[in-house]
Design a protein around this motif. Structure first.
Motif, mmCIF file in Angstrom:
data_model
loop_
_atom_site.group_PDB
_atom_site.id
_atom_site.type_symbol
_atom_site.label_atom_id
_atom_site.label_comp_id
_atom_site.label_asym_id
_atom_site.label_seq_id
_atom_site.Cartn_x
_atom_site.Cartn_y
_atom_site.Cartn_z
ATOM 1 N N HIS A 220 -3.548 -8.527 -8.985
ATOM 2 C CA HIS A 220 -2.793 -7.663 -8.085
ATOM 3 C C HIS A 220 -2.534 -8.361 -6.760
ATOM 4 N N THR A 221 -1.396 -8.076 -6.180
ATOM 5 C CA THR A 221 -1.097 -8.487 -4.815
ATOM 6 C C THR A 221 -0.828 -7.221 -4.009
ATOM 7 N N VAL A 222 -1.756 -6.890 -3.134
ATOM 8 C CA VAL A 222 -1.620 -5.708 -2.278
ATOM 9 C C VAL A 222 -0.861 -6.130 -1.029
ATOM 10 N N PHE A 223 0.359 -5.658 -0.897
ATOM 11 C CA PHE A 223 1.247 -6.045 0.199
ATOM 12 C C PHE A 223 1.400 -4.859 1.148
ATOM 13 N N ILE A 224 1.131 -5.083 2.432
ATOM 14 C CA ILE A 224 1.236 -4.030 3.432
ATOM 15 C C ILE A 224 2.215 -4.470 4.507
ATOM 16 N N LYS A 225 2.973 -3.498 5.013
ATOM 17 C CA LYS A 225 3.969 -3.777 6.037
ATOM 18 C C LYS A 225 3.901 -2.702 7.104
ATOM 19 N N ALA A 226 3.943 -3.147 8.369
ATOM 20 C CA ALA A 226 4.008 -2.251 9.519
ATOM 21 C C ALA A 226 5.363 -2.429 10.183
ATOM 22 N N GLU A 227 6.039 -1.313 10.441
ATOM 23 C CA GLU A 227 7.389 -1.379 10.966
ATOM 24 C C GLU A 227 7.599 -0.256 11.967
ATOM 25 N N SER A 228 8.205 -0.608 13.114
ATOM 26 C CA SER A 228 8.521 0.401 14.114
ATOM 27 C C SER A 228 9.782 1.140 13.692
ATOM 28 N N GLY A 229 9.885 2.377 14.131
ATOM 29 C CA GLY A 229 10.981 3.214 13.672
ATOM 30 C C GLY A 229 12.138 3.326 14.635
ATOM 31 N N ASP A 230 12.137 2.594 15.752
ATOM 32 C CA ASP A 230 13.228 2.720 16.698
ATOM 33 C C ASP A 230 14.343 1.749 16.362
ATOM 34 N N LEU A 231 15.355 1.726 17.215
ATOM 35 C CA LEU A 231 16.505 0.866 16.964
ATOM 36 C C LEU A 231 16.141 -0.602 17.074
ATOM 37 N N MET A 232 15.254 -0.946 18.013
ATOM 38 C CA MET A 232 14.792 -2.326 18.142
ATOM 39 C C MET A 232 13.628 -2.524 17.185
ATOM 40 N N SER A 233 13.938 -2.645 15.914
ATOM 41 C CA SER A 233 12.909 -2.659 14.876
ATOM 42 C C SER A 233 12.021 -3.889 15.014
ATOM 43 N N ASN A 234 10.719 -3.663 14.871
ATOM 44 C CA ASN A 234 9.723 -4.720 14.939
ATOM 45 C C ASN A 234 8.808 -4.549 13.737
ATOM 46 N N SER A 235 8.511 -5.625 13.037
ATOM 47 C CA SER A 235 7.737 -5.495 11.806
ATOM 48 C C SER A 235 6.825 -6.695 11.631
ATOM 49 N N ALA A 236 5.778 -6.485 10.827
ATOM 50 C CA ALA A 236 4.842 -7.538 10.442
ATOM 51 C C ALA A 236 4.256 -7.147 9.102
ATOM 52 N N SER A 237 3.852 -8.139 8.333
ATOM 53 C CA SER A 237 3.322 -7.861 6.998
ATOM 54 C C SER A 237 2.351 -8.952 6.598
ATOM 55 N N THR A 238 1.519 -8.638 5.625
ATOM 56 C CA THR A 238 0.611 -9.599 5.016
ATOM 57 C C THR A 238 0.197 -9.048 3.658
ATOM 58 N N SER A 239 -0.593 -9.806 2.909
ATOM 59 C CA SER A 239 -0.961 -9.386 1.560
ATOM 60 C C SER A 239 -2.347 -9.907 1.214
ATOM 61 N N ALA A 240 -2.902 -9.354 0.150
ATOM 62 C CA ALA A 240 -4.197 -9.768 -0.380
ATOM 63 C C ALA A 240 -4.127 -9.758 -1.895
ATOM 64 N N ARG A 241 -4.759 -10.753 -2.528
ATOM 65 C CA ARG A 241 -4.771 -10.849 -3.990
ATOM 66 C C ARG A 241 -6.139 -10.454 -4.511
ATOM 67 N N VAL A 242 -6.136 -9.568 -5.488
ATOM 68 C CA VAL A 242 -7.369 -9.052 -6.079
ATOM 69 C C VAL A 242 -7.227 -9.101 -7.595
ATOM 70 N N LYS A 243 -8.233 -9.636 -8.266
ATOM 71 C CA LYS A 243 -8.246 -9.655 -9.730
ATOM 72 C C LYS A 243 -9.120 -8.508 -10.237
ATOM 73 N N VAL A 244 -8.552 -7.740 -11.153
ATOM 74 C CA VAL A 244 -9.276 -6.633 -11.782
ATOM 75 C C VAL A 244 -9.691 -7.099 -13.176
ATOM 76 N N LEU A 245 -10.992 -7.128 -13.433
ATOM 77 C CA LEU A 245 -11.508 -7.643 -14.701
ATOM 78 C C LEU A 245 -11.776 -6.495 -15.668
ATOM 79 N N PRO A 246 -11.518 -6.705 -16.946
ATOM 80 C CA PRO A 246 -11.791 -5.650 -17.941
ATOM 81 C C PRO A 246 -13.283 -5.512 -18.189
ATOM 82 N N GLN A 247 -13.696 -4.295 -18.500
ATOM 83 C CA GLN A 247 -15.099 -4.077 -18.835
ATOM 84 C C GLN A 247 -15.475 -4.802 -20.124
ATOM 85 N N LYS A 248 -14.520 -4.832 -21.049
ATOM 86 C CA LYS A 248 -14.804 -5.460 -22.340
ATOM 87 C C LYS A 248 -13.493 -5.838 -22.994
ATOM 88 N N LEU A 249 -13.425 -7.074 -23.500
ATOM 89 C CA LEU A 249 -12.233 -7.507 -24.213
ATOM 90 C C LEU A 249 -12.235 -6.919 -25.619
#
Length: 890
Positions: A220-249
């Motif tokens: 998984h890549t969890v991507f988050i973004k913060a953005e201002s809502g006015d006309l002079m829009s300002n934004s920033a973002s980053t992400s994190a990678r997480v592996k989800v393992l199965p309990q049993k194959l």
């Protein structure tokens, strides 16, 4: 000091004195002294140094001492400003005052009073004058999102990723937070909207929940973004990678699976009054095979298709492409086959189209030099018709030419002919397409026979401006038509602006009546990185029929807005038409579609639409889909229509879908790896992550693991005990090589233990060694190494620790050593004799230690100087010759 500073401002003084009279209206005067601003309003950036300049003039006939001090805003610091100035009678002085603006100073206007205090020469009373400066601090907008904590691996269906949102500007930011959707995953932001002061930070948690436990590793890549809502829009973002393992194959991984979907639906009233069963599947018949089987069967029809390299077989609804003069992409119930290889092939199909059975044949070939040739034959039973066409072409880089000739024969013996030529060429940044087609009026396979000429020009450049032009003309004997279409588009970042024009005219050769349609429009599209879009179009339309009706002009406005957030999606649209002349009527259409993910696996949706509010009414629908697992889903939908205040066409539909993976054959290239992770006491350890060739699993309650499908060959099985803490290790190693054989089981064993530690010290002593009798002659040979220098030898010694593994560690300046992360077992510790001078020995020479799980052991060695004693008797000799008399002792 003041003279040096004034000398550095000669240019400023000259400008100030020339404009001093202009500031008298702004001066604060007391009769004796006046202080005036050089510039009352100053623009500055946060974090910079701002300088204000004041002009002070002595109006009296005596010398005046003036103390000047500014009042700075809180957290501002003076660079220099508090000064004492001595002014002669009638003298004017220029005084600069500098201050440092904090980096986090908010934007806006700051007033800075500057006070000039002095004693009146006549009365001796203390007086003051004040002038106010205004500093406008510029806006700096900067937000940052940083990853704080994210697990590398999780073995559960829920986990949390933490971020830190910071406002590094000087403007209060009203921020909206969003995350990117992951299929089959429910994500919740906490919080999802925040007002952040300058310099402030706030933690943000993203809670992730899977709809079901995965059968294989999910990245998984969890991507988050913060953005201002006015006309002079300002934004920033980053992400994190997480592996989800199965309990049993699952054992199914060892088999090739064919996906299958079974759907049962039932409707009532407006939607349907009966149940429907549908079975669909698509996939290769063999593992990693290049063939593909597809079928889609229901009670109303279906299709079965098989594809392999160079082969296509089809039964049911199919689409077969012949030439434009024969039949272009016919679709109907039938049987077809296509065989081709290396640019040559044969297509054969038969179907029943609109009650008329047809048989089609196409043979084609193409050479590597760009030439192609094909023959098409189409036979129709009722009405009787046979068409034979021959098509040839040639392709070179940037140029493509096709020429086709067709002959038609029907049951009455009459025939018709057709000819088509087309060319495509790139002319710099423009691509031109020209097509000419002339068909006899009895060539009925063409919908509108006659002479057709079309020219299309379109831009193929990558620049921000693109354009297109289409010219079409048709002469069909009695019916004629002409069409002109042009468009141009400007693209800048995420904004698109375009202009379009379209004009069509139709007339009958035997009449002056004509039909005309013209439309001109301008459109604006705005997109952003969060999958949101904004589209609007304004057009003017003019239409008239060939019956001689009056022309009708209409102004049309269309708007479409699409918003996408982590849990919901919304699409809304609006269209409005306003008549500009006779013969047209006003119309209003609107609609919206929305979906919302209430919980993992549960989604709600709804919509409403109205093509024309005054006539067609309002159609509304709502539904929900619940997917409790990866193999089942159920949905409920309802709709109705509201016309004239009444409800009609009410309908409800329920649909249940089951997803299956049908095992077809066991993989011939895979074997199995099984093993156990246990402690020193032999008890299995649960929850240990095991990896093999990109696959991962965790040990069960008994410490066992199993990979039912691993590709044959040399594989490495690795174990990670990071979750247990830094004090654990794996024996014999964290990674072990295993040879995997097809349809065989390879086993491997790991032992997890708490690590131990061995530490020690090596001391130096010069009082040890053998001693001689007092009556004997003794020589002590030191070979240049004194007892005072011997302790320095400790820093160069090495200690060897051998056992299950071999380690060599140096001593520090105090003669100490230590080594951690040792597995339990028997160890032998010794000081490396090669680093000890020949006149020194270590005691003991080696030590044996049995180290238990998690134990610490300490050892001590002593380095002493060896004393050698030699006893000679008369007649003895030391040299190259043997000693003939006497005895040598050590």
């Amino acid at each position: 000091m003041m003279g040096v500073r004034r000398a550095g401002c000669l240019v400023v003084i000259a400008l100030v004195l020339s404009a001093a009279c202009g500031f008298r209206a702004f001066a604060e005067e007391s009769g004796v002294l006046s202080i005036r601003p050089v510039s009352r309003l100053i623009q500055a950036d946060p974090g910079s140094v701002v300088t204000i300049v004041a002009a002070i003039e002595n109006h009296s006939a005596e010398v005046v001492d003036v103390d000047v001090s500014p009042e700075l805003p809180r957290s501002w610091s003076a660079f220099f400003g508090d000064e004492r100035v001595r002014l002669a009678p009638g003298e004017t002085d220029i005084l600069p005052i500098s201050a440092v603006i904090p980096k986090n100073a908010q934007s806006g206007s700051y007033e800075i009073p500057v006070h000039a205090r002095y004693a009146c020469p006549r009365t001796g009373h203390h007086q003051s004058s004040t002038v106010v400066f205004t500093v406008a601090v510029s806006e700096v907008r900067s937000i940052r999102v940083a990853l704080v904590n994210a697990p590398d691996y999780v073995v559960d269906t829920t986990y949390t990723v933490s971020f830190l949102l910071s406002n590094q500007g000087n403007v209060v930011e009203d921020l909206r937070l969003s995350v990117r959707d992951i299929q089959g995953v429910y994500m919740k932001l906490n919080p999802d909207r925040i007002c952040l002061e300058p310099g402030a930070s706030v933690p943000i948690d993203v809670h992730v929940t899977l709809n079901a436990a995965p059968g294989r590793v999910l990245d998984h890549t969890v991507f988050i973004k913060a953005e201002s809502g006015d006309l002079m829009s300002n934004s920033a973002s980053t992400s994190a990678r997480v592996k989800v393992l199965p309990q049993k194959l699952s054992d199914s991984d060892a088999y090739h699976q064919f996906p299958l979907k079974i759907q049962l639906s039932a409707g009532a009233l407006g939607i349907s009054d009966r149940a429907h069963l549908k079975v669909a599947g698509a996939g290769p018949l063999f593992y990693e095979g290049k063939d593909r089987l597809r079928f889609d069967l229901s009670d109303t029809g279906g299709v079965v298709e098989y594809r392999a390299p160079g082969v296509r077989l089809l039964l049911g609804d199919g689409k077969f492409s012949l030439s434009p003069l024969t039949e272009w992409q016919a679709k109907a119930q039938g049987i077809g086959a296509e065989i081709g290889r290396e640019g040559s092939g044969l297509v054969l199909y038969t179907h029943d189209g609109a009650g008329s059975p047809r048989l089609g044949l196409r043979a084609y070939t193409a050479s590597s030099s760009g030439y192609s040739l094909s023959f098409q034959l189409l036979t129709q039973v009722e009405p009787a018709m046979n068409i034979l066409t021959v098509k040839g072409g040639h392709k070179t880089p940037g140029v493509e030419i096709d020429l086709e000739y067709g002959m038609l024969a029907n049951g009455s013996g009459s025939g018709a002919q057709a000819l088509r030529a087309s060319g495509r060429a790139k002319l710099g940044p423009v691509e031109a397409i020209l097509a000419v087609q002339n068909t006899d009026r009895s060539y009925t396979i063409i919908d509108n026979p006659g002479l057709d000429i079309s020219l299309k020009l379109k831009s193929v450049s990558t620049g921000p401006v693109s354009a297109g032009l289409l010219l079409q003309k048709h002469d069909g004997g009695e019916l004629h038509s002409r069409k002109v279409q042009a468009d141009t588009t400007w693209k800048l970042d995420s904004t698109e602006l375009g202009l379009k024009y379209s004009g069509t005219a139709k007339w009958d050769g035997g009449s002056d009546a004509s039909g005309r349609s013209r439309e001109a429009s301008v459109f604006l599209n705005v997109f952003d990185s969060s999958n949101s879009s904004f589209k609007q179009e304004i057009s003017v339309q003019n239409k008239s029929s060939m019956l001689g009706d009056h022309e009708s002009w209409t102004l049309v406005y269309a708007l479409k807005r699409q918003l996408t957030e982590s849990r919901w999606k919304l699409t809304s649209y609006l269209s409005a038409g306003m008549p500009l002349g006779q013969g047209a009527s006003a119309r209003l259409g609107l609609g919206a579609e929305a979906s919302y993910q209430v919980a993992p696996g549960l989604e709600m949706r709804g919509s409403f639409r109205a093509g024309n509010m005054g006539q067609s009414g309002l159609t509304m629908s709502a539904g929900a889909t619940y997917k409790p697992s990866d193999w089942a889903a159920i949905s409920v939908d309802g709709s109705c229509k509201i016309v004239g205040g009444g409800v009609r066409d009410l309908g409800v539909k329920v649909c249940q879908t089951a997803f299956f993976d049908v095992p077809l054959a066991r993989r011939s290239d895979a074997g199995e790896i099984a093993g156990e992770v246990a402690g020193v006491d032999g008890q299995g350890v649960q929850g240990i992550i095991v990896n093999v060739g990109g696959l991962s699993t965790v040990t069960d309650s008994s410490g066992t693991f199993r990979f039912p499908a691993v590709v044959q060959g040399e594989q490495y099985v690795s174990v990670s005990v990071r979750e247990l803490g830094p004090g654990y290790l794996v024996m014999p190693s964290s990674a072990v090589g295993v040879k995997v054989e097809p349809n065989a089981v390879s086993t491997v064993q790991f032992t997890v233990a708490r690590s131990g530690r061995i530490e020690g010290i090596v001391r130096f002593s010069s009082g040890e060694g053998s001693c001689a009798e007092p009556d004997e002659m003794i020589w002590r040979i030191t070979e240049g190494i004194s007892a005072q220098r011997a302790p320095n030898l400790l820093s160069g010694l090495l200690v060897e620790i051998s056992g299950a593994r071999r380690y060599v560690v140096p001593l520090d300046s105090e003669g100490r050593f230590a080594i951690d992360h040792l597995p339990p077992g028997d160890y032998r510790i010794s000081v490396d004799r090669r680093a000890i001078p020949s006149l020194y020995e270590a005691a003991p020479s080696a030590m044996n230690i049995s180290l238990g799980e998690g134990e610490r052991a300490s050892v001590e060695f002593l380095i002493y100087q060896v004393v050698r004693e030699y006893d000679f008797t008369e007649g003895g000799e030391i040299g190259n010759e043997p000693i003939t008399e006497g005895q040598l002792g050590e």
